[in-house]
Design a protein around this motif. Sequence first.
Motif, mmCIF file in Angstrom:
data_model
loop_
_atom_site.group_PDB
_atom_site.id
_atom_site.type_symbol
_atom_site.label_atom_id
_atom_site.label_comp_id
_atom_site.label_asym_id
_atom_site.label_seq_id
_atom_site.Cartn_x
_atom_site.Cartn_y
_atom_site.Cartn_z
ATOM 1 N N LEU A 71 -53.197 -35.337 14.217
ATOM 2 C CA LEU A 71 -52.904 -34.569 13.016
ATOM 3 C C LEU A 71 -52.009 -33.389 13.384
ATOM 4 O O LEU A 71 -52.285 -32.667 14.340
ATOM 5 C CB LEU A 71 -54.204 -34.062 12.377
ATOM 6 N N THR A 72 -50.934 -33.202 12.638
ATOM 7 C CA THR A 72 -50.003 -32.109 12.945
ATOM 8 C C THR A 72 -49.852 -31.108 11.810
ATOM 9 O O THR A 72 -49.335 -30.012 12.032
ATOM 10 C CB THR A 72 -48.607 -32.660 13.299
ATOM 11 N N PHE A 73 -50.294 -31.477 10.605
ATOM 12 C CA PHE A 73 -50.120 -30.571 9.465
ATOM 13 C C PHE A 73 -51.152 -30.875 8.392
ATOM 14 O O PHE A 73 -51.503 -32.021 8.152
ATOM 15 C CB PHE A 73 -48.709 -30.720 8.886
ATOM 16 N N TRP A 74 -51.652 -29.825 7.757
ATOM 17 C CA TRP A 74 -52.623 -29.929 6.667
ATOM 18 C C TRP A 74 -52.342 -28.828 5.656
ATOM 19 O O TRP A 74 -52.086 -27.687 6.041
ATOM 20 C CB TRP A 74 -54.036 -29.769 7.228
ATOM 21 N N ALA A 75 -52.325 -29.167 4.374
ATOM 22 C CA ALA A 75 -52.092 -28.142 3.356
ATOM 23 C C ALA A 75 -52.796 -28.497 2.065
ATOM 24 O O ALA A 75 -52.968 -29.676 1.716
ATOM 25 C CB ALA A 75 -50.599 -27.962 3.103
ATOM 26 N N ILE A 258 -49.199 -22.303 -2.874
ATOM 27 C CA ILE A 258 -49.752 -22.667 -1.577
ATOM 28 C C ILE A 258 -51.091 -21.964 -1.398
ATOM 29 O O ILE A 258 -51.154 -20.741 -1.291
ATOM 30 C CB ILE A 258 -48.798 -22.282 -0.443
ATOM 31 N N VAL A 259 -52.164 -22.737 -1.385
ATOM 32 C CA VAL A 259 -53.507 -22.178 -1.215
ATOM 33 C C VAL A 259 -53.803 -21.945 0.258
ATOM 34 O O VAL A 259 -54.251 -20.868 0.663
ATOM 35 C CB VAL A 259 -54.577 -23.110 -1.825
ATOM 36 N N LYS A 260 -53.529 -22.961 1.080
ATOM 37 C CA LYS A 260 -53.841 -22.881 2.512
ATOM 38 C C LYS A 260 -53.018 -23.927 3.244
ATOM 39 O O LYS A 260 -52.811 -25.029 2.740
ATOM 40 C CB LYS A 260 -55.332 -23.145 2.743
ATOM 41 N N ALA A 261 -52.551 -23.583 4.438
ATOM 42 C CA ALA A 261 -51.818 -24.535 5.270
ATOM 43 C C ALA A 261 -52.071 -24.211 6.723
ATOM 44 O O ALA A 261 -52.116 -23.045 7.113
ATOM 45 C CB ALA A 261 -50.321 -24.480 4.963
ATOM 46 N N VAL A 262 -52.249 -25.241 7.538
ATOM 47 C CA VAL A 262 -52.397 -25.064 8.979
ATOM 48 C C VAL A 262 -51.566 -26.128 9.683
ATOM 49 O O VAL A 262 -51.292 -27.178 9.138
ATOM 50 C CB VAL A 262 -53.876 -25.156 9.447
ATOM 51 N N SER A 263 -51.166 -25.831 10.910
ATOM 52 C CA SER A 263 -50.293 -26.721 11.649
ATOM 53 C C SER A 263 -50.572 -26.662 13.132
ATOM 54 O O SER A 263 -50.982 -25.620 13.666
ATOM 55 C CB SER A 263 -48.829 -26.333 11.396
ATOM 56 N N ALA A 264 -50.328 -27.773 13.809
ATOM 57 C CA ALA A 264 -50.493 -27.805 15.263
ATOM 58 C C ALA A 264 -49.559 -26.815 15.924
ATOM 59 O O ALA A 264 -49.914 -26.185 16.922
ATOM 60 C CB ALA A 264 -50.215 -29.213 15.778
ATOM 61 N N GLU A 265 -48.357 -26.614 15.382
ATOM 62 C CA GLU A 265 -47.405 -25.692 15.974
ATOM 63 C C GLU A 265 -47.791 -24.245 15.732
ATOM 64 O O GLU A 265 -47.328 -23.355 16.432
ATOM 65 C CB GLU A 265 -46.002 -25.931 15.407
#
Length: 267
Positions: A71-75, A258-265
């Motif tokens: 997994l690299t991105f979640w939003a 955009i409520v929330k976003a996370v990323s591996a980078e």
Amino acid sequence: MKMLNSLISKGGTIMLLLAISLGIQLKSTAQGGVTVYQYRRVPNDKIEEFLKRETTYWAIVAEKAMAGGNLTFWALLEKVGGYDLENSSNYLFVNTCKDIDKIGDVWNSAGTVFPNVPMDKMETNSMSTVTSMFFLEDRGWQQAANADPSKDFMYIAMVYHNTNYPDSLISLENKYWGPFIKSAMDKNQTTQRAWGNTRILSPSGDNIKATTVSYDLYPNLKEALIPTWNPSTVFPEKGLSEINNIELGRRGGAIYRIVKAVSAEGM
């Protein structure tokens, strides 16, 4: 959030598009893998608990799963406005992963991330309905050189394009619009702060009125609704004409917060 019920056990949820840098996070979706858009309908009386669970638990599960490398991105995105509100989606989950066949493994780790939280206190499937799901390939990204993601990336305008030649459309947009919007953003000729481009891999057919999706990022709702341009801006008319010639019908669109976003980078 849970993406595919058949792939995931224990009722976890797969998130379909700001941790440290939303700019880095969104850019990561254009670097390979498959992105999943999952559209959800959440009743008004369930929204508060839905958002609490997704941001308290599943965002953390996604963040921890990124250490595994798939997994690299979640939003989590919240739709602003719309039509037929009682029967349409009001949330959009965005997930990007390197190996789509192993996406279920990501969410099975929920019990180890939150071992003392019962699943019935975490899950959100029972309070929401999946209205549609798309698989996409990310094909382009441009960001303003002076963009401050923590302030500038607050709203996304999703634009749905329909054409019989999606690869040609994306190539034309990356040839003409990508360099143009990058230059315009860097010169502060527009209030837009970033742009991305994707091709829809599935589903397809006469009932699906889009084959590609582009998205524009803005600092506030007003700019997302009515983008401001410098009057001296020179648009790439030749390129826009070529793009318009291979599009079918009118473009669709929706605006999301955009409520929330996370990323591996971003970790």
